[in-house]
Design a protein around this motif. Sequence first.
Motif, PDB file in Angstrom:
ATOM      1  N   ASN A   1       6.319  50.285  43.468  1.00 35.62           N
ATOM      2  CA  ASN A   1       6.705  50.360  44.883  1.00 35.62           C
ATOM      3  C   ASN A   1       5.495  50.165  45.792  1.00 35.62           C
ATOM      4  O   ASN A   1       5.576  49.487  46.820  1.00 35.62           O
ATOM      5  CB  ASN A   1       7.386  51.685  45.189  1.00 35.62           C
ATOM      6  N   GLN A   2       4.359  50.740  45.422  1.00 36.19           N
ATOM      7  CA  GLN A   2       3.139  50.578  46.211  1.00 36.19           C
ATOM      8  C   GLN A   2       2.662  49.126  46.179  1.00 36.19           C
ATOM      9  O   GLN A   2       2.226  48.592  47.195  1.00 36.19           O
ATOM     10  CB  GLN A   2       2.031  51.515  45.701  1.00 36.19           C
ATOM     11  N   LEU A   3       2.762  48.484  45.025  1.00 36.55           N
ATOM     12  CA  LEU A   3       2.386  47.071  44.931  1.00 36.55           C
ATOM     13  C   LEU A   3       3.261  46.218  45.847  1.00 36.55           C
ATOM     14  O   LEU A   3       2.762  45.323  46.537  1.00 36.55           O
ATOM     15  CB  LEU A   3       2.506  46.575  43.488  1.00 36.55           C
ATOM     16  N   HIS A   4       4.577  46.496  45.869  1.00 38.10           N
ATOM     17  CA  HIS A   4       5.475  45.752  46.759  1.00 38.10           C
ATOM     18  C   HIS A   4       5.042  45.908  48.210  1.00 38.10           C
ATOM     19  O   HIS A   4       5.020  44.931  48.958  1.00 38.10           O
ATOM     20  CB  HIS A   4       6.920  46.232  46.593  1.00 38.10           C
TER      21      HIS A   4
ATOM     22  N   LYS B   1       0.706  31.593  48.964  1.00 42.15           N
ATOM     23  CA  LYS B   1      -0.421  31.079  48.172  1.00 42.15           C
ATOM     24  C   LYS B   1      -1.123  32.216  47.434  1.00 42.15           C
ATOM     25  O   LYS B   1      -1.429  32.104  46.246  1.00 42.15           O
ATOM     26  CB  LYS B   1      -1.408  30.346  49.067  1.00 42.15           C
ATOM     27  N   GLU B   2      -1.359  33.313  48.127  1.00 47.84           N
ATOM     28  CA  GLU B   2      -1.997  34.469  47.488  1.00 47.84           C
ATOM     29  C   GLU B   2      -1.133  35.040  46.367  1.00 47.84           C
ATOM     30  O   GLU B   2      -1.641  35.401  45.301  1.00 47.84           O
ATOM     31  CB  GLU B   2      -2.286  35.565  48.523  1.00 47.84           C
ATOM     32  N   LEU B   3       0.172  35.103  46.606  1.00 44.78           N
ATOM     33  CA  LEU B   3       1.086  35.619  45.584  1.00 44.78           C
ATOM     34  C   LEU B   3       1.108  34.702  44.362  1.00 44.78           C
ATOM     35  O   LEU B   3       1.122  35.178  43.221  1.00 44.78           O
ATOM     36  CB  LEU B   3       2.488  35.793  46.157  1.00 44.78           C
TER      37      LEU B   3
ATOM     38  N   ILE C   1       0.162  35.537  40.393  1.00 44.47           N
ATOM     39  CA  ILE C   1       1.045  35.216  39.268  1.00 44.47           C
ATOM     40  C   ILE C   1       0.333  34.356  38.239  1.00 44.47           C
ATOM     41  O   ILE C   1       0.480  34.550  37.034  1.00 44.47           O
ATOM     42  CB  ILE C   1       2.321  34.509  39.771  1.00 44.47           C
ATOM     43  N   GLU C   2      -0.452  33.409  38.705  1.00 44.47           N
ATOM     44  CA  GLU C   2      -1.086  32.445  37.809  1.00 44.47           C
ATOM     45  C   GLU C   2      -2.434  32.914  37.266  1.00 44.47           C
ATOM     46  O   GLU C   2      -3.057  32.189  36.499  1.00 44.47           O
ATOM     47  CB  GLU C   2      -1.245  31.109  38.531  1.00 44.47           C
TER      48      GLU C   2
ATOM     49  N   ALA D   1       4.576  40.383  42.610  1.00 47.94           N
ATOM     50  CA  ALA D   1       4.377  39.126  43.335  1.00 47.94           C
ATOM     51  C   ALA D   1       5.571  38.189  43.135  1.00 47.94           C
ATOM     52  O   ALA D   1       6.060  37.584  44.096  1.00 47.94           O
ATOM     53  CB  ALA D   1       3.081  38.456  42.873  1.00 47.94           C
ATOM     54  N   ARG D   2       6.067  38.086  41.905  1.00 50.91           N
ATOM     55  CA  ARG D   2       7.243  37.242  41.631  1.00 50.91           C
ATOM     56  C   ARG D   2       8.456  37.731  42.412  1.00 50.91           C
ATOM     57  O   ARG D   2       9.214  36.929  42.971  1.00 50.91           O
ATOM     58  CB  ARG D   2       7.580  37.273  40.135  1.00 50.91           C
TER      59      ARG D   2
END
Length: 88
Positions: A37-40, A49-51, A55-56, A71-72
């Motif tokens: 939840n904190q990450l969201h 672009k940052e997200l 992911i990558e 991020a996804r």
Amino acid sequence: MSFWKKTGSLALKTAKVGYATANVLANQVEAQSNEINQLHKDYKNRSNKELLEIIESTGFFAKSYQEKGAARSILRQRKRSQSEHNYS
């Protein structure tokens, strides 16, 4: 000690261990849920672009599965929101 007393004692000990294990697992699940939840919340204001970079990311300094999942999730929400606006 009779057979039934031993059986009852063993069942009680097993129940106590099971209860303690369940509490530990519940606490771990709650901690992970709070972290996600904190990450969201933290990732919500980041650019696409940052997200995608999160992911990558690979290698030693790669982001965790929880970070990549958050991020996804945000990118999916944005895509759904954008497609809803296009159909309106």
